[in-house]
Design an enzyme around this catalytic site. Structure first.
Site, mmCIF file in Angstrom:
data_model
loop_
_atom_site.group_PDB
_atom_site.id
_atom_site.type_symbol
_atom_site.label_atom_id
_atom_site.label_comp_id
_atom_site.label_asym_id
_atom_site.label_seq_id
_atom_site.Cartn_x
_atom_site.Cartn_y
_atom_site.Cartn_z
ATOM 1 N N ASP A 348 0.774 -1.541 0.153
ATOM 2 C CA ASP A 348 -0.143 -0.140 -0.063
ATOM 3 C C ASP A 348 0.724 1.227 0.234
ATOM 4 O OD1 ASP A 348 -1.949 1.722 0.628
ATOM 5 O OD2 ASP A 348 -1.674 1.775 1.930
ATOM 6 N N ASP A 548 -1.896 -0.782 6.089
ATOM 7 C CA ASP A 548 -1.868 -0.564 7.210
ATOM 8 C C ASP A 548 -3.016 0.557 7.410
ATOM 9 O OD1 ASP A 548 -1.225 2.269 5.424
ATOM 10 O OD2 ASP A 548 -1.590 3.830 6.985
#
Length: 658
Positions: A348, A548
């Site tokens: 990500d 996250d």
């Protein structure tokens, strides 16, 4: 939400723990009363009825401590897949049954101490193993926490009433005050503001929203006040769909092959064939039944899976402990064990490869101002603001050592920016491109520079004074220093690296170029993230996902290995298989290294735990009987115990430091 499954696992862990401690306590008098242990310690403790007490305590441990394995034997036979439980149950039953016969007059030796220690070790091994494989089903509960418990409902007379989310219906209208979480999915009817959707979609930049725009429940309102009409409630809401994605992906995740169970299956076959083959062979050879039975019991005891039961759990326990000390929390044993198969790692962007914070990347001044004056005046306006972009500009000015001016009549304009009055420069505006709407004669150069900065994936801030555009400030999500080395290390290990983000293509391309990532997916929503991973898996890829945010939760669950950055959300951490406490992307490489080390040690332990039987079983069966070499049951038990010690030492020799 999935609490029953979690409670079931917790109950099983408590059950193994309690059975272990009770059985261990009962094993002490069994060891003290066992003739072999007394002989080994050169002590003699006898009294009338001692062997019956020994039998009674051992019977209790056999039925109480051994119950999970006896039940497991029945379950495995129902499924026609004998394995570890069958082997353990077989071993303890032969040891208990034979020892019971000796108590009541059959010639031979007791195997009570071998019986109880085998049960103790097996209970300990399964307790350790279950603790390491228990998934964290609290992820779904953490997702629900993103929504506020109440909303400000606008009633018919225009007044406000605080109500629970379950009381809201479609087409109801709610007021969202500055700084509050948006409680529902809906459409803005009135007001404009900058919305922080980073926890939901991964978009790092604040999104400008005004009347007619849709908003997602769980995102955070900026400085403006919004009236939102409810469009989705309950299971139809965006977050509820994310919950469902996490749940379905977690349930569909393939299980890694359990080496110990596979080894146990074949060891069970060998134990059964060798044991009964030994009994039959000696009876055919003409030896008395007691001798043949003793040979059979020796074979069964030496095949007892003390070492096999601990081969995997001990390695996992040591690796888990070492990892935790180095800030790597292993939560899903099966996924972690399988990490050596990975060939693709997807990161990500926001909050993982980047810090999720804005930083000034470019300053372009014109219309009579230089870069220093432009930054100084922009920071002088923004120092009164709590906006993340404002903080980045002020921080840059402080780093440059600029003396900021005190303005008058500061005002934050929702959806546009902020302004203040300064002596000599008049009213200075700092904000987004919407400031250009009310200006006349904006030069082509200004528009070209704005497009150029935007094309680099930067957030563009316009500075206006006396009706003229004085310059532009380009801000970008700051790349973590560790990200560069992480990508380099993983590429060196032969992995294909990709980046996935909710940001636009320009922003994603800029970060990918800076980090040397060749492949990236931009503008991707949570359901699309998990779908991207699913597509790669269909192509035969073994994929790890490092993320996250809430937006990463479905993808973390779908991936073969989900790795959460520890500084991220609780949702990501609960969904992931591994958590990196220090939020260092380089730790992803350490996880792969540890998985490979784990596999190597497990193979060594399993090879020893099963391989020593190649020599031990024939000796126990009496293959050298004619040469005068007969392996006594007690010696067989010692050989079996020695294999356990070797397995334990091999696990303890594992060393790892970051």
């Amino acid at each position: 939400m999935d609490r029953n499954h979690s409670s079931h696992h917790a109950h099983m862990i408590r059950d193994f723990r309690n059975r272990f401690w009770v059985s261990l306590a009962g094993s002490v008098p069994v060891l003290v009363l066992s003739p072999m242990i007394q002989s080994f310690l050169d002590i003699r403790l006898t009294f009338p009825g001692e062997k019956y007490i020994l039998l009674g305590i051992s019977a209790f441990i056999y039925f109480f401590g051994g119950w999970p394995f006896l039940k497991g034997l029945l379950d495995e036979f129902k499924e026609k897949r004998p394995g570890m439980m069958t082997l353990i149950a077989l071993a303890i039953t032969v040891a208990f049954g034979y020892s019971g016969l000796v108590v009541f007059g059959t010639r031979g030796k007791f195997f009570f101490w071998e019986l109880v220690t085998l049960i103790d070790v097996m209970l300990l091994g399964h307790w350790i193993e279950m603790r390491s494989v228990m998934g964290a089903s609290r992820a779904l509960e953490e997702l629900a926490k993103l929504l506020p418990s109440e909303a400000h409902l606008i009633v018919a007379d225009g007044s406000l009433k605080d109500v629970g989310l379950e009381e809201l219906n479609k087409e109801d209208r709610v007021l969202v005050k500055p700084g509050e979480k948006i409680p529902v999915d809906g459409k803005i009817i009135k007001g404009e503001s900058d919305i922080d959707v980073s926890m939901i979609t991964g978009e790092s930049r604040l999104v400008e929203k005004s009347a007619g725009h849709d908003v997602i429940g769980g995102s955070i309102n900026g400085t403006g006040s919004l009236t939102v009409e409810v469009s989705k409630t309950g299971k139809d809401s965006y977050l509820s769909q994310v919950v469902d994605l996490v749940k379905r992906a977690g349930e569909s995740k393939s299980r890694a092959q359990d080496f110990a169970n596979k080894a146990a299956f074949w060891l069970t076959v060998v134990a059964l064939a060798s044991g009964f083959g030994t009994l039959a062979s000696w009876l055919i050879y003409g030896k008395e039944f007691v001798f043949a039975l003793e040979r059979m019991v020796t074979v069964m005891v030496i095949t007892c899976p003390h070492a096999l039961g601990l081969a995997v759990p001990l390695v996992i326990a040591v690796i888990t402990s070492l990892s935790a000390k180095n800030g790597l929390l292993i939560k899903n044993r099966t996924a972690f064990e399988s990490a050596f198969r990975l060939d693709t790692i997807i990161f990500d962007k926001t909050g993982t490869l980047t810090e999720g914070k804005f930083g000034v990347a470019e300053i372009i001044a014109f219309e009579g101002w230089n870069q220093e004056e432009l930054l100084k005046m922009a920071a002088s306006v923004e120092k009164e603001s709590e906006h993340s972009i404002a903080k980045a500009i002020v921080k840059k000015a402080e780093e440059e050592g600029l003396d900021l001016e005190d303005g008058e009549n500061f005002e934050a304009i929702p959806g546009r920016g902020a302004k203040a009055m300064f002596q000599g420069n008049g009213e200075v505006w700092v904000g987004n491109k919407s400031l250009l709407r009310n200006l006349k004669g904006v030069s082509d150069r200004t528009r070209e520079e704005i497009e150029k900065v935007s094309s680099k994936g930067m957030t563009t801030v316009v500075v206006v004074s006396k009706e003229k555009v004085r310059g532009l400030i380009g801000l970008i999500d700051v790349v973590r220093e560790e990200s560069r080395s992480a990508i380099k290390i993983l590429k060196g290990m032969g992995f294909e690296i990709a980046m996935i983000t909710g940001d636009n293509a320009a922003t994603a391309g800029s970060v990918a170029e800076e980090l040397g990532i060749d492949k990236y997916f931009a503008g991707v929503l949570p359901d699309e993230k998990s779908e991207k991973i699913r597509q790669l898996q269909k192509e035969g890829k073994k994929v790890a996902m490092v993320g996250d945010g809430v937006n990463d939760a479905p993808a973390l669950a779908q991936a073969d290995l989900g790795i959460a950055i520890g500084a991220g959300t609780d949702v990501a951490a609960e969904t992931a298989d591994v958590v990196l406490v220090e939020s260092d992307p380089q730790d992803a490489a350490d996880i792969i290294f540890l998985s490979r080390l784990t596999r190597r040690k497990m193979k060594q332990n399993l090879a020893w735990a099963t391989g020593y039987n190649v020599i031990a079983i024939p000796l126990a069966a009496g293959i050298l009987y004619n040469q005068g070499i007969v392996l006594a049951p007690a010696v067989g038990a010692l050989v079996m115990s020695l294999s356990t010690v070797i397995v334990a030492i091999n696990a303890k020799l594992i060393k790892y430091n970051k």
